[in-house]
Scaffold this active site. Structure first.
Site, mmCIF file in Angstrom:
data_model
loop_
_atom_site.group_PDB
_atom_site.id
_atom_site.type_symbol
_atom_site.label_atom_id
_atom_site.label_comp_id
_atom_site.label_asym_id
_atom_site.label_seq_id
_atom_site.Cartn_x
_atom_site.Cartn_y
_atom_site.Cartn_z
ATOM 1 C CB SER A 8 16.650 -62.897 -52.037
ATOM 2 O OG SER A 8 16.918 -64.046 -51.256
ATOM 3 C CG ASN A 53 23.615 -64.682 -40.739
ATOM 4 O OD1 ASN A 53 22.659 -64.646 -41.513
ATOM 5 N ND2 ASN A 53 23.559 -64.152 -39.530
ATOM 6 C CB THR A 65 47.558 -34.713 -76.504
ATOM 7 O OG1 THR A 65 47.990 -33.584 -77.264
ATOM 8 C CG2 THR A 65 48.710 -35.704 -76.384
ATOM 9 C CG HIS A 66 44.611 -31.413 -75.528
ATOM 10 N ND1 HIS A 66 44.221 -30.912 -74.312
ATOM 11 C CD2 HIS A 66 45.955 -31.539 -75.471
ATOM 12 C CE1 HIS A 66 45.293 -30.717 -73.556
ATOM 13 N NE2 HIS A 66 46.363 -31.106 -74.238
ATOM 14 C CB SER A 98 19.314 -45.332 -89.857
ATOM 15 O OG SER A 98 18.186 -44.489 -89.921
ATOM 16 C CE LYS A 122 23.867 -42.546 -89.161
ATOM 17 N NZ LYS A 122 22.899 -41.847 -88.326
ATOM 18 C CG ASN A 152 23.933 -45.900 -86.939
ATOM 19 O OD1 ASN A 152 24.533 -44.990 -87.508
ATOM 20 N ND2 ASN A 152 22.608 -45.983 -86.922
ATOM 21 C CD GLU A 168 26.289 -45.386 -81.032
ATOM 22 O OE1 GLU A 168 25.814 -44.261 -80.855
ATOM 23 O OE2 GLU A 168 25.882 -46.169 -81.914
ATOM 24 C CE1 TYR A 198 22.989 -61.436 -44.331
ATOM 25 C CE2 TYR A 198 21.145 -61.145 -42.831
ATOM 26 C CZ TYR A 198 21.631 -61.352 -44.109
ATOM 27 O OH TYR A 198 20.760 -61.456 -45.153
ATOM 28 C CD GLN A 236 17.291 -61.409 -49.148
ATOM 29 O OE1 GLN A 236 17.369 -62.408 -48.446
ATOM 30 N NE2 GLN A 236 16.137 -60.792 -49.381
ATOM 31 C CE LYS A 290 23.148 -63.529 -51.729
ATOM 32 N NZ LYS A 290 22.479 -62.440 -50.997
HETATM 33 N N1 ARG Z 1 18.981 -64.622 -48.256
HETATM 34 C C1 ARG Z 1 19.823 -64.133 -47.236
HETATM 35 C C2 ARG Z 1 20.907 -63.224 -47.833
HETATM 36 O O1 ARG Z 1 21.207 -63.365 -48.938
HETATM 37 C C3 ARG Z 1 20.472 -65.252 -46.497
HETATM 38 C C4 ARG Z 1 20.939 -64.879 -45.135
HETATM 39 C C5 ARG Z 1 19.760 -64.688 -44.256
HETATM 40 N N2 ARG Z 1 20.137 -64.502 -42.903
HETATM 41 C C6 ARG Z 1 19.327 -64.015 -42.001
HETATM 42 N N3 ARG Z 1 19.810 -63.850 -40.815
HETATM 43 N N4 ARG Z 1 18.104 -63.675 -42.264
HETATM 44 O O2 ARG Z 1 21.434 -62.369 -47.186
#
Ligand code: ARG
Length: 426
Positions: free
Chosen positions: A20, A107, A152-153, A274, A280, A282, A287, A314, A319, A322
């Site tokens: 990750s 964790n 309205t509408h 355009s 044009k 725009n 948008e 967990y 993971q 994020k």
């Molecule tokens: N990269 C992991 C995450 O974002 C960190 C936690 C990993 N924990 C584990 N028990 N493998 O979730």
């Protein structure tokens, strides 16, 4: 990191699905901050020797500088930001690096880093909202007497002012801001000390780490601490709803900038041309603000779907959390800025708005109210009488204020010339 039990290296696709680092490297600063607090606590509690703790802290400072300067090499084979930093720490200070992870798991570590990140993100998003709100406030003041049709509408309804129309968005944004405040307040408890999920046998001081990191206190239930991401979902909802407010405003700008409406002209800086139609101009930024709600809503749904059905505590699914949050944060900040730029450089055609407010008999409701308040008609009857007057105006191809008093009196004989006060737009 877990070589003790393993004899084979991971398959390359395993590494690909597992790593990750390309995403969570954005947590590097929060990870170092969290590690510093944890390390200080370990030293104070005599869980690790002071000398090792000092070495760890110095090593973390060096890593911080390396990442800031771009010298740090992020490695995929080291999975995530936590392992990347710990591994570099070992290169710098040697075996003592291994003591940093005492009484901690990735964790509680990642949950802590992420809460700090979201807390900061909420603050930045509130700043972006505030800037746009200031622009809207200024415009509302400037246009507190600029008459326009209210809809309205999307049909002309009653005359209002542009000031009030824009202020409606300022109000929405005000609530978006307090929603983020609320989110930041609710998330501000510290997972550290939960370790993998059941706590840890070392004599740790959870209050110390929580306080050092700016949290209200530790999260009481260690299993909850490592397994919920409600704070991230809440942040995503705040961003999505704010995005929806912006999208409605964007839609109005798009409509208003058409020649058919002609209420607003965007500056060249905030328009595009355009490649084929030379005439044009725009409203692309508007948008895109409208279009980006897809992402914002999508990110929220991804988070909720990812969490749904996960058993405590967990699970690696988490993971995935994020990427959605980083994307929504970047997106909402960009949209707020674009909206701010667009609005603060736009020109409103108030003459055109006033003229348009005069079309569509937008004072008809005022007429009906006049009949109720001055002649004591029941509202339903006043509505009926007004309908007949509007129909007459339509037949004469006239505005309501252009009608003859005698003509109106043919429909309701008690009407007096006082009625003209409410018939004109002003
Ligand atoms: N990269 C992991 C995450 O974002 C960190 C936690 C990993 N924990 C584990 N028990 N493998 O979730």
């Amino acid at each position: 990191m877990w070589g003790g039990r393993f004899t084979e290296k991971p398959a390359s696709v395993m590494e690909q699905i597992n790593a990750s680092i390309d995403i969570d490297r954005r947590l590097w600063r929060q990870d170092i901050t969290g590690s510093r607090a944890h390390c200080e606590m370990l030293m104070r509690q005599n869980i690790i020797p002071r000398q090792d703790g000092e070495a760890i802290l110095n090593g973390l400072t060096q890593i911080e500088q390396e990442i800031e300067s771009g010298a740090f090499e992020f490695r995929r084979d080291l999975e995530d930001i936590h392992m990347n930093i710990e591994s570099r720490l070992k290169e710098i200070i040697g075996e003592a690096a291994g003591k940093l992870h005492t009484a901690r798991s990735r964790n509680d570590q990642v949950a802590t880093d992420f809460r700090i990140w979201v807390r900061e993100a909420a603050t930045s998003a509130m700043g972006g909202i505030e800037e746009l709100r200031n622009t809207l406030d200024t415009l509302s003041q400037t246009h507190k007497d600029s008459i326009m049709p209210g809809f309205t509408h999307l049909q002309p309804a009653q005359p209002v002012t542009l000031g009030r129309h824009l202020d409606a968005y300022a109000q929405m944004l005000g609530r978006d801001k307090t929603r983020l405040e609320d989110c930041a307040r609710r998330l501000n408890f510290c997972p550290l000390g939960a370790a993998a999920m059941a706590g840890t046998p070392y004599p740790i001081d959870r209050d110390f780490t929580a306080r050092t990191l700016g949290f209200e206190g530790p999260i009481p239930n260690t299993m909850d601490a490592v397994s919920d991401r409600d704070f991230a979902a809440e942040f995503l909802f705040c961003a999505a709803l704010c995005g929806i407010h912006l999208s409605r405003l964007a839609e109005e700008i798009i409509l208003w900038s058409t020649p058919q409406f002609g209420f607003v002209r965007l500056s060249d800086q905030w328009s595009t041309g355009s490649s084929i139609m030379p005439q044009k101009k725009n409203p692309d930024a508007a948008e895109l603000v409208r279009g980006k709600t897809g992402r914002l809503n999508g990110n929220l749904v991804q988070m909720l779907t990812m969490l749904k059905g996960l058993p405590l505590t967990y699970n690696k699914d988490m993971q995935e959390d994020k990427e959605f949050v980083f994307d929504s944060f970047d997106t909402i900040l960009l949209c707020l800025e674009a909206m701010n730029g667009m609005l603060s450089t736009a020109t409103f055609n108030t003459g055109r708005m006033l003229k348009s407010a005069e079309d569509g008999y937008t004072t008809a409701t005022a007429l009906a109210d006049w009949l109720v308040m001055n002649l004591g008609l029941p509202f339903r009857e006043a509505h009926h009488v007004t309908g007949a007057i509007v129909k007459m105006a339509e037949n004469q191809n006239a505005k309501l204020h252009e009608l003859d008093l005698t003509d109106m009196q043919k429909i309701e004989k008690r009407i007096t010339k006082e009625i003209y006060k409410v018939l004109s737009i002003r």
